[in-house]
Design a protein around this motif. Sequence first.
Motif, PDB file in Angstrom:
ATOM      1  N   ILE A 164       7.072   9.453  -8.083  1.00 41.10           N
ATOM      2  CA  ILE A 164       6.185   8.707  -7.067  1.00 41.10           C
ATOM      3  C   ILE A 164       5.407  10.006  -6.311  1.00 41.10           C
ATOM      4  O   ILE A 164       4.301  10.017  -5.655  1.00 41.10           O
ATOM      5  CB  ILE A 164       7.020   7.979  -6.228  1.00 41.10           C
ATOM      6  N   ALA A 180      -0.561  -0.710  -6.136  1.00 39.98           N
ATOM      7  CA  ALA A 180       0.630   0.051  -6.399  1.00 39.98           C
ATOM      8  C   ALA A 180       1.915  -0.807  -5.714  1.00 39.98           C
ATOM      9  O   ALA A 180       2.975  -0.906  -6.341  1.00 39.98           O
ATOM     10  CB  ALA A 180       0.777   1.543  -6.029  1.00 39.98           C
ATOM     11  N   LYS A 181       1.567  -1.303  -4.629  1.00 37.09           N
ATOM     12  CA  LYS A 181       2.590  -2.019  -3.857  1.00 37.09           C
ATOM     13  C   LYS A 181       2.844  -3.412  -4.551  1.00 37.09           C
ATOM     14  O   LYS A 181       3.846  -3.790  -4.454  1.00 37.09           O
ATOM     15  CB  LYS A 181       2.198  -2.065  -2.129  1.00 37.09           C
ATOM     16  N   PHE A 198       4.887   1.090  -9.898  1.00 33.91           N
ATOM     17  CA  PHE A 198       4.490   1.691  -8.794  1.00 33.91           C
ATOM     18  C   PHE A 198       3.481   2.937  -8.985  1.00 33.91           C
ATOM     19  O   PHE A 198       2.068   2.854  -8.623  1.00 33.91           O
ATOM     20  CB  PHE A 198       5.369   2.019  -7.606  1.00 33.91           C
ATOM     21  N   GLU A 217       9.765   1.580 -10.020  1.00 33.26           N
ATOM     22  CA  GLU A 217       8.855   2.968  -9.839  1.00 33.26           C
ATOM     23  C   GLU A 217       7.951   3.216 -10.763  1.00 33.26           C
ATOM     24  O   GLU A 217       6.967   3.642 -10.294  1.00 33.26           O
ATOM     25  CB  GLU A 217      10.191   4.199  -9.829  1.00 33.26           C
ATOM     26  N   CYS A 255       2.272  -3.965  -7.717  1.00 39.52           N
ATOM     27  CA  CYS A 255       2.927  -3.823  -8.881  1.00 39.52           C
ATOM     28  C   CYS A 255       4.515  -3.701  -8.803  1.00 39.52           C
ATOM     29  O   CYS A 255       5.434  -4.249  -9.417  1.00 39.52           O
ATOM     30  CB  CYS A 255       2.505  -2.571  -9.614  1.00 39.52           C
ATOM     31  N   GLN A 256       4.803  -2.709  -7.534  1.00 39.73           N
ATOM     32  CA  GLN A 256       6.164  -2.514  -7.129  1.00 39.73           C
ATOM     33  C   GLN A 256       7.145  -3.941  -6.826  1.00 39.73           C
ATOM     34  O   GLN A 256       7.925  -4.072  -7.317  1.00 39.73           O
ATOM     35  CB  GLN A 256       6.325  -1.555  -6.056  1.00 39.73           C
TER      36      GLN A 256
END
Length: 205
Positions: free
Chosen positions: A13, A39-40, A58, A55, A42-43
């Motif tokens: 990250i 990304a958020k 993200f 992880e 996806c996480q």
Amino acid sequence: MERNHNDRKYPSIKEAKAALAEAALLNPGNWVPHSEYTAKACQAIAERCEDLNAEKAFVLGLLHDIGRYIGVVKEKHQISGYYFCMEHGWEDAARICLTHCHPTQLISINHLNWDISDTEYEFLRQFVEDAAYDDYDRLIQLCDCLAMPNGFCIIEKRFVDVGLRYGVSDHSIKAWKKVFELKKYFELKTDCSIYQLLPGVFENL
């Protein structure tokens, strides 16, 4: 930035955030916060899926548009992102740079926004059509359609936003239908509406 020497095919990250920050200096724009919200998303979804690493999800979401570091381009960002990530040893991230725009795995020869050479087009076409998509490919394709520069959004809002900027074709409609299929797929995996996992999505209407 030095080559990543660990066994993973994607960066940490910290490395991914550093790469995005460097790219943002080269080409500031809405694509940067869009990448962060992708990304958020996806996480958040990956955390509800037993077979996905949150992880990794993200990081792949954060870097899906990294090719835009080269400047204001259209589809060329897929190719430039692929080579950028491959140079760093981030093979999984490189793959996402090419697959995130193509949920149907069909590359339209009449695409409205081709700004790549014939050689690059053929490389992209063969790579995408030959790829065996996994749930990381599918997740980034979905979350790319859940993120605006100012927050999470419903899929329809993202479709209109992209359509107004880049135009709509018959190929676009096929891709949109596939994204709705992906929404249903991940809602089965998470056992909830994906919108429940995205804070502020309805406020952003």
